[in-house]
Design a protein around this motif. Structure first.
Motif, PDB file in Angstrom:
ATOM      1  N   GLU A 164       7.178 -55.217 -48.526  1.00 35.24           N
ATOM      2  CA  GLU A 164       5.903 -54.858 -47.913  1.00 35.24           C
ATOM      3  C   GLU A 164       5.291 -56.102 -47.277  1.00 35.24           C
ATOM      4  N   GLU A 165       4.392 -55.888 -46.311  1.00 36.27           N
ATOM      5  CA  GLU A 165       3.731 -57.025 -45.671  1.00 36.27           C
ATOM      6  C   GLU A 165       2.993 -57.890 -46.671  1.00 36.27           C
ATOM      7  N   ARG A 166       2.428 -57.276 -47.693  1.00 37.36           N
ATOM      8  CA  ARG A 166       1.672 -58.056 -48.683  1.00 37.36           C
ATOM      9  C   ARG A 166       2.564 -59.006 -49.470  1.00 37.36           C
ATOM     10  N   ASP A 167       3.874 -58.796 -49.430  1.00 36.80           N
ATOM     11  CA  ASP A 167       4.803 -59.651 -50.163  1.00 36.80           C
ATOM     12  C   ASP A 167       5.218 -60.891 -49.374  1.00 36.80           C
ATOM     13  N   LEU A 168       4.824 -60.972 -48.093  1.00 37.56           N
ATOM     14  CA  LEU A 168       5.230 -62.108 -47.266  1.00 37.56           C
ATOM     15  C   LEU A 168       4.615 -63.394 -47.810  1.00 37.56           C
ATOM     16  N   PRO A 169       5.392 -64.478 -47.861  1.00 33.21           N
ATOM     17  CA  PRO A 169       4.853 -65.731 -48.407  1.00 33.21           C
ATOM     18  C   PRO A 169       3.800 -66.330 -47.486  1.00 33.21           C
ATOM     19  N   SER A 170       2.834 -66.997 -48.074  1.00 33.55           N
ATOM     20  CA  SER A 170       1.760 -67.629 -47.302  1.00 33.55           C
ATOM     21  C   SER A 170       2.007 -69.119 -47.095  1.00 33.55           C
ATOM     22  N   SER A 171       2.999 -69.665 -47.794  1.00 38.34           N
ATOM     23  CA  SER A 171       3.216 -71.114 -47.784  1.00 38.34           C
ATOM     24  C   SER A 171       4.209 -71.552 -46.708  1.00 38.34           C
ATOM     25  N   THR A 172       4.116 -70.943 -45.514  1.00 43.59           N
ATOM     26  CA  THR A 172       5.047 -71.300 -44.451  1.00 43.59           C
ATOM     27  C   THR A 172       4.287 -71.911 -43.285  1.00 43.59           C
ATOM     28  N   SER A 173       4.979 -72.775 -42.550  1.00 44.49           N
ATOM     29  CA  SER A 173       4.399 -73.334 -41.332  1.00 44.49           C
ATOM     30  C   SER A 173       5.190 -72.919 -40.099  1.00 44.49           C
ATOM     31  N   ILE A 174       6.509 -72.828 -40.241  1.00 46.11           N
ATOM     32  CA  ILE A 174       7.361 -72.399 -39.133  1.00 46.11           C
ATOM     33  C   ILE A 174       8.427 -71.444 -39.662  1.00 46.11           C
ATOM     34  N   GLU A 175       8.569 -70.299 -38.994  1.00 42.45           N
ATOM     35  CA  GLU A 175       9.610 -69.335 -39.331  1.00 42.45           C
ATOM     36  C   GLU A 175      10.419 -69.004 -38.082  1.00 42.45           C
ATOM     37  N   ILE A 176      11.720 -68.924 -38.251  1.00 43.14           N
ATOM     38  CA  ILE A 176      12.630 -68.459 -37.199  1.00 43.14           C
ATOM     39  C   ILE A 176      13.272 -67.182 -37.711  1.00 43.14           C
ATOM     40  N   ALA A 177      13.036 -66.066 -37.022  1.00 43.91           N
ATOM     41  CA  ALA A 177      13.525 -64.772 -37.484  1.00 43.91           C
ATOM     42  C   ALA A 177      14.854 -64.410 -36.830  1.00 43.91           C
ATOM     43  N   PHE A 178      15.683 -63.727 -37.583  1.00 40.29           N
ATOM     44  CA  PHE A 178      16.972 -63.224 -37.108  1.00 40.29           C
ATOM     45  C   PHE A 178      16.948 -61.701 -37.210  1.00 40.29           C
ATOM     46  N   ALA A 179      17.204 -61.033 -36.101  1.00 41.84           N
ATOM     47  CA  ALA A 179      17.182 -59.576 -36.067  1.00 41.84           C
ATOM     48  C   ALA A 179      18.400 -59.062 -35.313  1.00 41.84           C
ATOM     49  N   GLY A 180      18.756 -57.809 -35.573  1.00 44.16           N
ATOM     50  CA  GLY A 180      19.875 -57.221 -34.851  1.00 44.16           C
ATOM     51  C   GLY A 180      20.252 -55.871 -35.417  1.00 44.16           C
ATOM     52  N   ARG A 181      21.025 -55.137 -34.660  1.00 44.74           N
ATOM     53  CA  ARG A 181      21.520 -53.855 -35.124  1.00 44.74           C
ATOM     54  C   ARG A 181      22.401 -54.059 -36.343  1.00 44.74           C
ATOM     55  N   SER A 182      22.403 -53.069 -37.226  1.00 46.05           N
ATOM     56  CA  SER A 182      23.286 -53.122 -38.391  1.00 46.05           C
ATOM     57  C   SER A 182      24.728 -53.317 -37.934  1.00 46.05           C
ATOM     58  N   ASN A 183      25.395 -54.243 -38.588  1.00 42.98           N
ATOM     59  CA  ASN A 183      26.804 -54.547 -38.324  1.00 42.98           C
ATOM     60  C   ASN A 183      27.031 -55.355 -37.048  1.00 42.98           C
ATOM     61  N   ALA A 184      25.974 -55.958 -36.495  1.00 42.43           N
ATOM     62  CA  ALA A 184      26.144 -56.811 -35.312  1.00 42.43           C
ATOM     63  C   ALA A 184      26.592 -58.219 -35.698  1.00 42.43           C
ATOM     64  N   GLY A 185      26.538 -58.528 -36.996  1.00 37.68           N
ATOM     65  CA  GLY A 185      26.995 -59.839 -37.447  1.00 37.68           C
ATOM     66  C   GLY A 185      25.875 -60.793 -37.799  1.00 37.68           C
ATOM     67  N   LYS A 186      24.695 -60.256 -38.095  1.00 38.58           N
ATOM     68  CA  LYS A 186      23.524 -61.099 -38.356  1.00 38.58           C
ATOM     69  C   LYS A 186      23.722 -61.990 -39.583  1.00 38.58           C
ATOM     70  N   SER A 187      24.155 -61.402 -40.681  1.00 41.42           N
ATOM     71  CA  SER A 187      24.351 -62.194 -41.897  1.00 41.42           C
ATOM     72  C   SER A 187      25.418 -63.263 -41.690  1.00 41.42           C
ATOM     73  N   SER A 188      26.467 -62.925 -40.947  1.00 38.90           N
ATOM     74  CA  SER A 188      27.521 -63.908 -40.668  1.00 38.90           C
ATOM     75  C   SER A 188      26.987 -65.059 -39.829  1.00 38.90           C
ATOM     76  N   VAL A 189      26.088 -64.765 -38.898  1.00 35.49           N
ATOM     77  CA  VAL A 189      25.471 -65.822 -38.091  1.00 35.49           C
ATOM     78  C   VAL A 189      24.707 -66.787 -38.991  1.00 35.49           C
ATOM     79  N   ILE A 190      23.877 -66.251 -39.880  1.00 35.62           N
ATOM     80  CA  ILE A 190      23.079 -67.098 -40.771  1.00 35.62           C
ATOM     81  C   ILE A 190      23.993 -67.930 -41.668  1.00 35.62           C
ATOM     82  N   ASN A 191      25.027 -67.308 -42.216  1.00 41.09           N
ATOM     83  CA  ASN A 191      25.951 -68.045 -43.073  1.00 41.09           C
ATOM     84  C   ASN A 191      26.682 -69.135 -42.296  1.00 41.09           C
ATOM     85  N   THR A 192      27.057 -68.856 -41.053  1.00 43.85           N
ATOM     86  CA  THR A 192      27.762 -69.845 -40.236  1.00 43.85           C
ATOM     87  C   THR A 192      26.856 -71.012 -39.884  1.00 43.85           C
ATOM     88  N   LEU A 193      25.628 -70.724 -39.475  1.00 48.80           N
ATOM     89  CA  LEU A 193      24.698 -71.789 -39.101  1.00 48.80           C
ATOM     90  C   LEU A 193      24.354 -72.678 -40.294  1.00 48.80           C
TER      91      LEU A 193
END
Length: 198
Positions: A15-44
């Protein structure tokens, strides 16, 4: 060592209320299911299991935060577009994602993952339309580029780049392959630029 290599799991939010408040910069990763998003994060991040890779699309059902240094986070968003996910869950994701993408102050940029064999599907366009009006940067990774010949991959890259450049001025695009490490340095440089831009 890349700052990404220090990434570790920080928290999950459903839920939105669960989002952490202690951040200054966030880079989000989004994509269709099975497009390889998790593999991208693991590779980087040079980690095999930081983001969970599943053969069952739609497994990421939370917004997952990975801290790379004080106040700096990579954010793994739920995959979208998989029909077997219940409609109620899809509606919940859409609401949370839309609000997160449009209103999150700490969000610096969006890495949008597309399978190079199926780019710019309807929900990809919807994601671009949600986020582009914020004026924040978007970088598209055309993943699984190793599945095509070099010529086919470059042709698709040119076609996607032409479409994006005429509609989304804050958007860039590149080829990427977690299998062959194609484009890893380029993607890292783009994201590092976002993280270090004060």
């Amino acid at each position: 060592m890349s700052q990404f290599h220090r990434a570790f799991f920080f928290t999950s939010a459903y839920e939105e209320r669960d989002l952490p408040s202690s951040t200054s910069i966030e880079i989000a990763f989004a994509g269709r299911s099975n497009a390889g998003k998790s593999s991208v994060i693991n590779t980087l991040t040079n980690q095999n299991r930081l983001a969970f890779v599943s053969k069952t699309p739609g497994r990421t059902q939370h917004i997952n935060f990975f801290q790379i240094s004080a106040g700096k986070f990579l954010v793994d968003l739920p995959g979208y577009g998989y029909a077997k996910v219940p409609a109620s869950v899809i509606r919940h994701w859409q609401s949370v994602l839309e609000n997160y993408l449009q209103t999150r102050q700490a969000l610096k940029g969006l890495v949008l993952i597309m399978d190079i064999r199926h780019p710019l599907k309807e929900l990809d366009i919807k994601m671009l339309n949600w986020f582009s009006p914020t004026g924040k940067a978007i970088h598209v990774l055309l993943t699984k580029a190793d599945k095509l010949s070099k010529q086919q991959a470059n042709n698709t890259l040119r076609e996607v780049d032409m479409i994006l450049s005429t509609t989304y001025s804050n958007c860039s695009v590149q080829l990427f392959s977690s299998q062959s490490s194609l484009g890893v340095d380029t993607a890292s440089a783009v994201i590092n630029g976002w993280l270090d831009d004060k």
